[in-house]
Write an enzyme that holds these catalytic residues in place. Structure first.
Site, mmCIF file in Angstrom:
data_model
loop_
_atom_site.group_PDB
_atom_site.id
_atom_site.type_symbol
_atom_site.label_atom_id
_atom_site.label_comp_id
_atom_site.label_asym_id
_atom_site.label_seq_id
_atom_site.Cartn_x
_atom_site.Cartn_y
_atom_site.Cartn_z
ATOM 1 N N HIS A 172 15.177 -8.981 0.475
ATOM 2 C CA HIS A 172 15.951 -8.347 1.547
ATOM 3 C C HIS A 172 15.192 -8.253 2.868
ATOM 4 O O HIS A 172 15.804 -8.119 3.936
ATOM 5 C CB HIS A 172 16.387 -6.945 1.095
ATOM 6 N N ASP A 388 32.297 -22.156 1.711
ATOM 7 C CA ASP A 388 32.950 -23.300 1.067
ATOM 8 C C ASP A 388 31.925 -24.417 0.862
ATOM 9 O O ASP A 388 31.422 -25.003 1.821
ATOM 10 C CB ASP A 388 34.107 -23.778 1.954
#
Length: 465
Positions: A172, A388
């Site tokens: 993170h 995508d």
């Protein structure tokens, strides 16, 4: 008055087998610079030194017949890392706990896998916690450290239905949700044949470094120093119950109806955060005099003037805190909590972020105040579901767990989702001790029906609104 939709248990009963290939390192497809890049003073604070898991589910697309998602994504990752080459490096710690990326080009961990399960078997509503999710994002031994370890771990799992699951574990300190989505979007573009990402990555972490000399100009109660004799109610780790609560248009409008005039336009995040915080505090039987806090993860990207570069993929958020006593939180109308949350969010400005950076240097990069705190983060606008890789958008994209960090019950995400009727809304996974969960569900139900609940143990009358 519309009745509440009862929180439903998450579908964790599904069991399946995952066959994994040996983990490999995927390096940039071309040579990249060997250099050292400092993280910002927002990135390297103690509270961000952990791994965060993300997951995406994809249906089979006949247009992609004969194409292997594992191979397509592996090759796309290598091409994308040419542009995002710091991800292929390793973190080192310097003087004053300052984190630096050594851009070694070693690569990220990649795991190829197959599972004997179909997407349909996961059920109609995909939501964390997912069954067998540790098998879908395998924790390679020795890979989970913050220093000197790969910064990304990715597993692509083929399914029996020819769909697949893309799972990612991120250090993170390198990126927040918008930052990692930017990287994933780039991988998707490269997988679909692009020669370069449409948004080129920008490092420039100096934009969020402390001033010289550093000087704190704002109040940061999220970094209060914890005293040794602090005692507050904390959820137990064993015997936890997990529920996913759906807030659709009906539930949100019901809550909003009872806001005073000046809060009618509060955001859905503010409304739901206040609601969950208040119901949870009541459910945990928190003593009226105890101080309770909610830490709101506030995206500060739109606070800067001039704006940060569009390709900036570091952490740009604050742990802004709302705090009060449990008695005041529970005895006052819901609008009281909403006002506290709204004020905490509004406090985050460009100067506030600069002040946080300065505080990190002055106080030795402290962890945010954890005792009695509840951390809430929304990924409703993070666009995880829009990535995508050639098979279309995912049917779920977002956190693999419903919580931040390793301790259950002290945090939650607000995740875009749908209910059984196909309505769009916000899904909020909650973890609480079993009996507290029962009280939480009862309190939430009464809140949405505008009823009163008498809590004998807490010795005060709780008015829902």
């Amino acid at each position: 008055m519309a009745p509440t939709q009862t929180p439903t248990p998450t579908p964790t009963s599904l069991v399946f087998k995952v066959r994994r290939c040996k983990p490999e390192l995927v390096a940039p497809a071309k040579p990249t610079p060997h250099e050292f890049k400092q993280l910002s003073d927002i990135d390297d604070q103690e509270g961000l030194r952990f791994q965060i898991p993300l997951i995406q589910f994809y249906k089979y697309d006949p247009i992609m017949k004969g194409r292997d998602p594992v191979r397509v994504i592996r090759e796309a990752l290598a091409k994308t890392l040419v542009f995002y080459y710091p991800f292929a490096g390793r973190l080192r710690e310097g003087t004053g706990q300052k984190l630096v990326v050594e851009c070694t080009g070693e690569g990220i961990i990649f795991i190829e896998a197959d599972a004997d399960v179909t997407l349909e078997q996961f059920g109609d509503s995909l939501q964390p916690p997912f069954p067998c999710w540790e098998e879908l994002l395998f924790d390679v031994p020795g890979s989970g450290g913050i220093l000197n370890c790969p910064l990304l771990l990715i597993q692509v799992t083929r399914l029996k239905c020819d769909g697949f699951i893309f799972a990612l574990r991120l250090n993170h300190t390198m990126s927040d949700a918008p930052g990692v989505v930017q990287f994933m979007m780039a991988v998707g573009e490269m997988a679909r044949g692009a020669s370069a990402p449409s948004i080129l990555p920008v490092w420039q972490r100096h934009l969020l470094q402390a001033r010289d000399p550093p000087h704190v100009t704002c109040t940061h109660r999220e970094y209060d120093e914890m005293v040794a004799d602090t005692i507050v109610s904390i959820p137990v780790i064993d015997n936890m119950a997990h529920r996913a609560i759906f807030f659709g248009p009906t539930e949100v409008s019901t809550l909003r109806r009872f806001m005073p005039h000046h809060l009618k336009q509060c955001s859905t995040f503010e409304l739901l955060t206040a609601c969950i915080w208040r119901c949870r505090t009541i459910a945990l039987h928190t003593k009226p005099h105890e101080v309770v806090r909610v830490l709101c993860i506030v995206n500060a990207r739109d606070k800067f003037n001039p704006p940060l570069p569009s390709g900036y993929y570091g952490n740009v958020f604050a742990f802004s805190v709302a705090l009060t006593t449990a008695g005041k939180l529970c005895e006052n109308p819901l609008g009281y909590a909403v006002e506290l949350v709204k004020k905490a969010k509004d406090n985050v400005t460009e100067e506030y972020m600069q002040s946080v950076s300065d505080l990190m240097v002055i106080k030795g990069r402290p962890h945010f105040y954890g005792v009695g705190s509840y951390v809430v983060s929304s990924v409703a606008r993070a666009r995880f579901g829009e990535v995508d890789y050639g098979w279309g958008k995912s049917i779920y994209g977002g956190p693999a767990k419903g919580e931040v960090g390793a301790i259950p019950g002290v945090s939650c995400f607000q995740i875009p989702g749908k209910n059984s009727k196909g309505e769009n809304g916000i899904m909020v996974p909650i973890s609480l001790p079993v009996q507290a969960m029962e009280r939480f569900v009862k309190q939430l139900d009464c809140l949405l029906k505008d009823q009163q609940v008498t809590d004998k143990k807490s010795k005060f009358i709780v008015s829902s609104l």
